[in-house]
Design a protein around this motif. Structure first.
Motif, short mmCIF file in Angstrom:
data_model
loop_
_atom_site.label_atom_id
_atom_site.label_comp_id
_atom_site.label_asym_id
_atom_site.label_seq_id
_atom_site.Cartn_x
_atom_site.Cartn_y
_atom_site.Cartn_z
N MET A 68 0.82 -1.21 0.00
CA MET A 68 0.00 0.00 0.00
C MET A 68 0.85 1.26 0.00
O MET A 68 0.48 2.28 -0.57
N MET A 69 2.01 1.18 0.62
CA MET A 69 2.93 2.32 0.61
C MET A 69 3.39 2.59 -0.82
O MET A 69 3.41 3.74 -1.28
N VAL A 70 3.74 1.53 -1.54
CA VAL A 70 4.17 1.68 -2.93
C VAL A 70 3.03 2.23 -3.78
O VAL A 70 3.20 3.18 -4.56
N LEU A 71 1.83 1.64 -3.63
CA LEU A 71 0.69 2.02 -4.44
C LEU A 71 0.31 3.48 -4.23
O LEU A 71 0.07 4.22 -5.21
N CYS A 72 0.25 3.92 -2.98
CA CYS A 72 -0.17 5.30 -2.69
C CYS A 72 0.87 6.31 -3.17
O CYS A 72 0.53 7.27 -3.88
N TRP A 73 2.11 6.09 -2.81
CA TRP A 73 3.10 7.13 -3.05
C TRP A 73 3.57 7.21 -4.49
O TRP A 73 3.88 8.30 -4.98
N TYR A 74 3.58 6.09 -5.22
CA TYR A 74 4.02 6.22 -6.61
C TYR A 74 2.99 6.99 -7.43
O TYR A 74 3.34 7.72 -8.36
N ASN A 75 1.72 6.87 -7.06
CA ASN A 75 0.69 7.66 -7.74
C ASN A 75 0.79 9.14 -7.38
O ASN A 75 0.63 10.01 -8.24
N ILE A 76 1.07 9.43 -6.12
CA ILE A 76 1.19 10.83 -5.69
C ILE A 76 2.39 11.50 -6.36
O ILE A 76 2.31 12.63 -6.85
#
Length: 307
Positions: free
Chosen positions: A195-203
């Motif tokens: 979830m850390m990867v998913l959230c921050w790469y989009n941001i």
């Protein structure tokens, strides 16, 4: 469990591809892509904010909890943002200018690229079934190139095809990188939270994409295809976030194989091909269906060889 998650992700990715084609037809590409990154980030801000500092969060114990990290973790995620965005930019232009019934089967050959990459990077070895699947995918790519000529598309000289192939290659790189990011350190990975990867790469992509838009599209916006708002633009983001969550959740299982997950993910082409026939009324579907059948048969062999 990770196979089931991969199947659900494949169906949602098929809806994502269809929404993308609907949003991009006769529309400006870069504004659609910027809105996609913004909408995805807004959706993912919800679990990010609800996660707080990790302790005592209402998301504690759920797969939606977002872990915290410093620059050591975020530098890897930032690199993923550049990899994904390079695939998206080239792929979005290809989606706009090529039939969905061609784009889908070409993208479906990505598992072969991932499989070869996994063999080189992670030491995975190809058996007879996997080699058969790879050869079938290559044959289908050759046959599809012949079919596309009926629509005036030359795989070797068409710039949109070049961008599509570039997008597929970078997508395969992203798949391998995902496995590296989420594999535990004892297995040679970084061990990042999905979830850390998913959230921050989009941001991170919002900032990168804003710079790209201001540099490439905004100065010439009056001389190029105008931007039109369509609700399918919002659907792109909804389906993408849902598909990415299921895909990364599948990869987070210790016994998951990146080659199998990527292969199942590409079965989304069945959904997009169906919409190409029923909604977009594209041509030469009988020939393309045979090419697609070879791709799917190749994926079956890849699965049999990866069990």
């Amino acid at each position: 469990m990770w196979i089931v998650l991969s199947l659900f992700a494949a169906f949602i990715y098929g809806l994502y591809d269809t929404s993308k084609k609907a949003a991009l037809r006769g529309n400006a590409v870069l504004p659609v892509l910027l809105l996609n990154t913004i909408f995805c980030s807004l959706i993912l801000l919800i679990p990010l904010l609800l996660s707080g500092n990790g302790g005592g969060s209402i998301l504690e114990g759920t797969p939606f909890l977002v872990a915290r990290g410093g620059w050591h973790e975020h530098k890897y995620i930032l690199l993923k943002s550049f990899i994904v965005l390079s695939s998206w930019i080239s792929g979005y232009f290809a989606y706009k200018n090529l039939p969905l019934s061609i784009v889908g089967p070409v993208n479906a050959t990505r598992p072969v690229m991932v499989l070869l990459g996994a063999m080189i990077v992670f030491g995975e070895r190809l058996n007879l079934y996997q080699w058969t699947g790879a050869l079938l995918a290559i044959l289908s790519f050759y046959l599809l190139s012949r079919t596309s000529r009926k629509e005036g598309i030359d795989f070797r000289h068409d710039r949109w095809m070049v961008l599509l192939i570039l997008s597929a290659v970078m997508g395969a790189v992203s798949g391998l990188y995902d496995r590296y990011l989420m594999a535990p350190p004892e297995s040679g990975g970084v061990g990042l939270d999905k979830m850390m990867v998913l959230c921050w790469y989009n941001i991170y992509q919002v900032g990168i994409m804003l710079i790209v838009l201001l540099a490439m599209w905004y100065p010439t916006r009056k001389k190029t295809t105008p931007f039109q708002w369509r609700w399918s633009t919002l659907l792109i983001s909804i389906f993408l976030v849902a598909g990415d969550f299921l895909y990364m959740y599948a990869l987070s299982f210790p016994d998951s194989k990146v080659s199998v997950v990527s292969m199942v993910k590409r079965s989304s082409v069945i959904v997009s091909f169906t919409f190409a026939a029923l909604v977009f009324k594209e041509k030469n579907l009988r020939d393309k269906a045979l090419d697609l059948l070879l791709v799917l048969l190749g994926m079956v062999f890849l699965y049999l060889g990866s069990r």
